[in-house]
Design a protein around this motif. Structure first.
Motif, PDB file in Angstrom:
ATOM      1  N   VAL A 186       0.873  -1.181   0.000  1.00  0.00           N
ATOM      2  CA  VAL A 186       0.000   0.000   0.000  1.00  0.00           C
ATOM      3  C   VAL A 186       0.902   1.221   0.000  1.00  0.00           C
ATOM      4  O   VAL A 186       1.779   1.341   0.866  1.00  0.00           O
ATOM      5  CB  VAL A 186      -0.907   0.037   1.253  1.00  0.00           C
ATOM      6  N   ASP A 187       0.715   2.106  -0.950  1.00  0.00           N
ATOM      7  CA  ASP A 187       1.559   3.300  -1.012  1.00  0.00           C
ATOM      8  C   ASP A 187       1.258   4.235   0.158  1.00  0.00           C
ATOM      9  O   ASP A 187       0.124   4.323   0.629  1.00  0.00           O
ATOM     10  CB  ASP A 187       1.349   4.028  -2.339  1.00  0.00           C
ATOM     11  N   PRO A 188       2.280   4.962   0.593  1.00  0.00           N
ATOM     12  CA  PRO A 188       2.145   5.833   1.772  1.00  0.00           C
ATOM     13  C   PRO A 188       1.615   7.222   1.420  1.00  0.00           C
ATOM     14  O   PRO A 188       1.296   7.492   0.261  1.00  0.00           O
ATOM     15  CB  PRO A 188       3.593   5.939   2.240  1.00  0.00           C
ATOM     16  N   LEU A 189       1.553   8.090   2.415  1.00  0.00           N
ATOM     17  CA  LEU A 189       1.262   9.514   2.231  1.00  0.00           C
ATOM     18  C   LEU A 189       2.434  10.316   2.800  1.00  0.00           C
ATOM     19  O   LEU A 189       3.300   9.758   3.476  1.00  0.00           O
ATOM     20  CB  LEU A 189      -0.037   9.890   2.954  1.00  0.00           C
ATOM     21  N   THR A 190       2.433  11.607   2.530  1.00  0.00           N
ATOM     22  CA  THR A 190       3.549  12.437   2.991  1.00  0.00           C
ATOM     23  C   THR A 190       3.070  13.584   3.881  1.00  0.00           C
ATOM     24  O   THR A 190       1.935  14.052   3.737  1.00  0.00           O
ATOM     25  CB  THR A 190       4.303  13.055   1.794  1.00  0.00           C
ATOM     26  N   VAL A 191       3.930  13.991   4.782  1.00  0.00           N
ATOM     27  CA  VAL A 191       3.682  15.197   5.576  1.00  0.00           C
ATOM     28  C   VAL A 191       4.907  16.100   5.461  1.00  0.00           C
ATOM     29  O   VAL A 191       6.033  15.610   5.334  1.00  0.00           O
ATOM     30  CB  VAL A 191       3.414  14.877   7.071  1.00  0.00           C
ATOM     31  N   GLN A 192       4.648  17.390   5.504  1.00  0.00           N
ATOM     32  CA  GLN A 192       5.730  18.359   5.343  1.00  0.00           C
ATOM     33  C   GLN A 192       6.026  19.023   6.682  1.00  0.00           C
ATOM     34  O   GLN A 192       5.100  19.327   7.433  1.00  0.00           O
ATOM     35  CB  GLN A 192       5.254  19.409   4.341  1.00  0.00           C
ATOM     36  N   SER A 193       7.309  19.222   6.969  1.00  0.00           N
ATOM     37  CA  SER A 193       7.664  19.828   8.249  1.00  0.00           C
ATOM     38  C   SER A 193       8.975  20.584   8.137  1.00  0.00           C
ATOM     39  O   SER A 193       9.890  20.152   7.435  1.00  0.00           O
ATOM     40  CB  SER A 193       7.789  18.717   9.300  1.00  0.00           C
ATOM     41  N   ALA A 194       9.059  21.698   8.842  1.00  0.00           N
ATOM     42  CA  ALA A 194      10.301  22.490   8.796  1.00  0.00           C
ATOM     43  C   ALA A 194      11.440  21.745   9.482  1.00  0.00           C
ATOM     44  O   ALA A 194      12.585  21.814   9.041  1.00  0.00           O
ATOM     45  CB  ALA A 194      10.069  23.846   9.468  1.00  0.00           C
ATOM     46  N   TYR A 195      11.124  21.027  10.563  1.00  0.00           N
ATOM     47  CA  TYR A 195      12.124  20.216  11.273  1.00  0.00           C
ATOM     48  C   TYR A 195      11.555  18.841  11.581  1.00  0.00           C
ATOM     49  O   TYR A 195      10.353  18.695  11.834  1.00  0.00           O
ATOM     50  CB  TYR A 195      12.514  20.857  12.618  1.00  0.00           C
ATOM     51  N   VAL A 196      12.448  17.862  11.601  1.00  0.00           N
ATOM     52  CA  VAL A 196      12.098  16.508  12.037  1.00  0.00           C
ATOM     53  C   VAL A 196      13.025  16.159  13.197  1.00  0.00           C
ATOM     54  O   VAL A 196      14.226  16.467  13.157  1.00  0.00           O
ATOM     55  CB  VAL A 196      12.290  15.489  10.880  1.00  0.00           C
ATOM     56  N   ILE A 197      12.481  15.528  14.230  1.00  0.00           N
ATOM     57  CA  ILE A 197      13.338  15.010  15.310  1.00  0.00           C
ATOM     58  C   ILE A 197      13.216  13.495  15.321  1.00  0.00           C
ATOM     59  O   ILE A 197      12.112  12.952  15.457  1.00  0.00           O
ATOM     60  CB  ILE A 197      12.955  15.559  16.699  1.00  0.00           C
ATOM     61  N   ASP A 198      14.352  12.842  15.171  1.00  0.00           N
ATOM     62  CA  ASP A 198      14.391  11.379  15.239  1.00  0.00           C
ATOM     63  C   ASP A 198      14.473  10.971  16.713  1.00  0.00           C
ATOM     64  O   ASP A 198      15.511  11.116  17.357  1.00  0.00           O
ATOM     65  CB  ASP A 198      15.608  10.850  14.465  1.00  0.00           C
ATOM     66  N   CYS A 199      13.352  10.469  17.225  1.00  0.00           N
ATOM     67  CA  CYS A 199      13.293   9.995  18.621  1.00  0.00           C
ATOM     68  C   CYS A 199      12.915   8.523  18.612  1.00  0.00           C
ATOM     69  O   CYS A 199      12.111   8.071  19.435  1.00  0.00           O
ATOM     70  CB  CYS A 199      12.257  10.796  19.416  1.00  0.00           C
ATOM     71  N   THR A 200      13.467   7.768  17.672  1.00  0.00           N
ATOM     72  CA  THR A 200      13.042   6.375  17.497  1.00  0.00           C
ATOM     73  C   THR A 200      13.850   5.396  18.339  1.00  0.00           C
ATOM     74  O   THR A 200      13.757   4.183  18.122  1.00  0.00           O
ATOM     75  CB  THR A 200      13.094   5.956  16.009  1.00  0.00           C
ATOM     76  N   GLY A 201      14.648   5.891  19.271  1.00  0.00           N
ATOM     77  CA  GLY A 201      15.342   4.990  20.191  1.00  0.00           C
ATOM     78  C   GLY A 201      16.540   4.296  19.561  1.00  0.00           C
ATOM     79  O   GLY A 201      17.190   4.833  18.652  1.00  0.00           O
ATOM     80  N   HIS A 202      16.813   3.087  20.042  1.00  0.00           N
ATOM     81  CA  HIS A 202      18.037   2.364  19.673  1.00  0.00           C
ATOM     82  C   HIS A 202      18.259   2.268  18.160  1.00  0.00           C
ATOM     83  O   HIS A 202      19.394   2.222  17.698  1.00  0.00           O
ATOM     84  CB  HIS A 202      18.007   0.948  20.256  1.00  0.00           C
ATOM     85  N   ASP A 203      17.180   2.180  17.392  1.00  0.00           N
ATOM     86  CA  ASP A 203      17.329   1.952  15.946  1.00  0.00           C
ATOM     87  C   ASP A 203      17.628   3.215  15.137  1.00  0.00           C
ATOM     88  O   ASP A 203      18.029   3.110  13.980  1.00  0.00           O
ATOM     89  CB  ASP A 203      16.058   1.304  15.370  1.00  0.00           C
ATOM     90  N   ALA A 204      17.434   4.354  15.737  1.00  0.00           N
ATOM     91  CA  ALA A 204      17.653   5.634  15.021  1.00  0.00           C
ATOM     92  C   ALA A 204      17.170   5.521  13.577  1.00  0.00           C
ATOM     93  O   ALA A 204      17.919   5.718  12.617  1.00  0.00           O
ATOM     94  CB  ALA A 204      19.122   6.026  15.083  1.00  0.00           C
TER      95      ALA A 204
END
Ligand code: 48H
Length: 259
Positions: A154-172
């Motif tokens: 299933v194809d995804p959708l997109t969101v736009q943002s001025a900044y992204v913070i990677d807070c995904t833990g051990h896997d970064a």
């Protein structure tokens, strides 16, 4: 009381759609609803930034729920005590400099704090890719987690943002995507993903905060992901560094902290 079942469905679909449409363009998109992500979302939303947080799982809270080896208590040190107070989390002194809190109460308090500050939280949504324009992260590619779990095409959708913070833990996860897909040179010692080092609470905690930074234009790392990207030690079930790191990521974006 007269209730129409279909009205309940209409209410849920309408409200969710409104929320998701609002989330399509934000100031900051936080990936991961563990302690670092929740604290970052709280401080940014409190500063009137438009914040959206995507969490892959059904529940927000990441690795905090389980405390240490499923003993659902967390330890926090002196430096992070003001954050427990900020979120109204109750705590007890174990020894000088070591405080304990219920992991369940802490997750609940951080979540409520972020939501009440104005952050929009979406659970069950996985970030599966990033958008990059002119060597800057400009947004995220999202999909329902069950699509990923079911290996559905299933194809995804997109969101736009001025900044992204990677807070995904051990896997970064977000930082890894940027390296894998763009061959990006990160602002780390080697320019690559350094990888997490073994357990050493004192060093890991300091490093988590020090490693919280913009590692690629528009992309910050916070929490355990900061150490996974920049080569810090893991620290076990002490969570002060995660809270302080989330706050630092917010402050960096708000221009209240220097890297
Ligand atoms: C959406 C995603 C995606 C994705 C992952 O692991 P977390 O709790 O992360 P932190 O950094 O807030 O806290 C780390 C802490 O829990 C920990 O693991 C510690 C202190 N370990 C020490 C040690 O020695 O082991 O939360 C990350 C969240 C999780 O809820 C994931 O489900 C979520 O991010 N997530 N969400 N899209 N692609 N990947």
């Amino acid at each position: 009381m007269h209730l129409e079942d279909v009205t309940i469905s209409k209410a849920i679909i309408t409200r969710y759609q409104e929320e998701l449409l609002e989330a399509l363009e934000s100031d900051v998109a936080v990936v991961g609803g563990g302690p670092a992500g929740l604290v970052a979302a709280y401080y940014l939303a409190r500063a009137n930034k438009k914040v959206v947080l995507f969490e892959r799982k059904l529940s927000i809270g990441g690795g905090m729920w389980g405390g240490g080896m499923m003993f659902n208590q967390i330890v926090v040190q002196d430096e992070a005590l003001p954050l427990l107070k900020e979120f109204g989390v109750s705590y007890r002194t174990f020894e000088e400099g070591y405080y304990t809190s219920s992991s369940v109460e802490t997750v609940a308090a951080l979540t409520l704090g972020a939501v009440r500050a104005g952050a929009r939280i979406f659970n069950l949504i996985s970030v599966e890719d990033v958008m990059v324009r002119d060597n800057r992260i400009t947004g995220l590619v999202i999909n329902w987690t069950p699509v990923d779990l079911g290996r559905l095409h299933v194809d995804p959708l997109t969101v736009q943002s001025a900044y992204v913070i990677d807070c995904t833990g051990h896997d970064a996860q977000v930082a890894s995507m940027v390296v894998k897909k763009m061959g990006a040179v990160l602002r780390t010692r080697t320019g690559n993903l350094e990888g997490e080092k073994p357990m050493w609470a004192a060093r890991g905690e300091t490093a988590t905060v020090a490693n919280t930074r913009e590692i690629y234009p528009g992309l910050l790392v916070a929490g355990m992901a900061a150490n996974a990207v920049c080569g810090g030690h893991r620290m076990g079930p002490i969570f002060g560094g995660m809270l302080l790191s989330g706050r630092r990521a917010a402050r960096l974006i708000l221009g209240e902290d220097e890297e």
